[in-house]
Design an enzyme around this catalytic site. Structure first.
Site: not given
Ligand SMILES: NC(=O)c1ccc[n+]([C@@H]2O[C@H](COP(=O)([O-])OP(=O)(O)OC[C@H]3O[C@@H](n4cnc5c(N)ncnc54)[C@H](O)[C@@H]3O)[C@@H](O)[C@H]2O)c1
Length: 282
Positions: A63, A89, A155, A159
């Site tokens: 992305v 996402n 981070y 965000k």
């Molecule tokens: N897990 C948490 O506690 C939490 C809390 C708040 C927000 N988030 C946000 O939720 C979203 C999803 O994260 P998650 O927790 O499921 O983590 P995760 O690591 O399980 O999933 C994130 C996915 O994004 C993909 N990714 C990373 N960089 C990328 C790129 N440059 N292009 C395309 N894909 C890419 C990864 O390969 C992975 O599959 C993220 O934006 C994260 O910041 C997560």
């Protein structure tokens, strides 16, 4: 089956929240366009869903690469002709002291968490607007876009940026008379693969031999973040149920952890009271 035959685009679909979104929408008969940089896990999710009869495309897309995102939008519209829900996402995390976290870290993280969403908006919003019917653009921001926590400056700042970008998007969509609705997901801690995200770093986005990554400060911060996820993270299934319901309800700020609400109110009150920032307590 409110989502039957709806077209759902999800970046970061190979793991965590994105993979669960794919599973839940698929279970209701939706058609999917999935993107991620993690090819093996993306293939596994796509194969699992295809075996269940789900109609989908899946593409390896970084992305942070505007051309790759534009090509993904092109393929999605060629395949399905429209998009009903577009989830920006994909996201990554890092930890560090602001003045020590290596600069390539900032560029890698902002390239994904901020520019990734800008690229998705550029590639999808004009087409979604041209559809002339209600559709939804959803950014996965974070509770870290509403509350400052001290461990992960790149981070948290990314965000806050992703959240304000999505707020401005909503205002500009309204001004433009677009039928697209924006939403910002602000999850608290959810048990996912997020802390393993450095495995996806592109060459040039870091120097693994940088002494900072072996320092006591980095090790301590990483251990704290990993422990929080393991100890207080909610199951991804629960978070995603709340997210999908929030989108269906037309909610803009989709919060998964009501326990943080007093801290959000407290932060806002502190701003108008002129109080210095303090650590978040739940
Ligand atoms: N897990 C948490 O506690 C939490 C809390 C708040 C927000 N988030 C946000 O939720 C979203 C999803 O994260 P998650 O927790 O499921 O983590 P995760 O690591 O399980 O999933 C994130 C996915 O994004 C993909 N990714 C990373 N960089 C990328 C790129 N440059 N292009 C395309 N894909 C890419 C990864 O390969 C992975 O599959 C993220 O934006 C994260 O910041 C997560």
């Amino acid at each position: 089956m409110e989502h039957k035959d709806k077209v759902v685009v999800i970046t970061g679909a190979a793991n965590g929240i994105g993979a669960q979104l794919a599973r839940d929408y698929a279970a209701e008969g939706a058609t999917l366009a999935l993107a991620d940089i993690d090819e093996p896990n993306l293939t596994a999710v796509a194969q699992e869903l295809t075996a269940d009869g789900v109609r989908l495309i899946s593409e390896v897309v970084d992305v942070a690469d505007a051309d790759a995102v534009a090509a993904f939008a092109e393929t999605t519209y060629e395949a399905f002709g429209r998009v009903d829900y577009c989830f920006s996402n994909a996201g990554v995390i890092s930890v560090g002291a602001i003045w020590e976290e290596p600069l390539p870290d900032w560029e890698w993280l902002w390239g994904t968490n901020v520019m990734g969403t800008v690229h998705m908006i550029h590639a999808f919003i004009p087409r979604m607007t041209a559809q002339g019917e209600e559709s939804h653009f959803i950014t996965t921001a974070s509770i870290a876009g509403l509350l400052t926590v001290e461990n992960s400056p790149s981070y948290v700042a990314s965000k806050f940026a992703a959240l304000s970008l999505t707020e401005v998007l909503e205002l500009q969509l309204q001004d433009a008379g677009s039928p697209v609705k924006a939403h910002a997901i602000c999850p608290g801690i959810v048990k996912t693969d997020l802390m393993n995200c450095p495995r996806h770093r592109r060459p040039g986005t870091w120097d693994p031999d940088d002494p900072y990554f072996g320092s006591a400060d980095f090790t301590k911060r990483l251990a704290a973040a990993t422990m929080s996820m393991e100890q207080v993270g909610i199951p991804v299934e629960e978070a995603v149920r709340t997210i999908i319901q929030g989108v269906d309800d037309g909610t803009f700020y989709i919060l998964t952890h009501p326990a943080y609400n007093p801290a959000i109110v407290g932060r806002t009150q502190g701003i108008v009271d002129g109080v210095r920032p303090s650590k978040v307590r739940r």
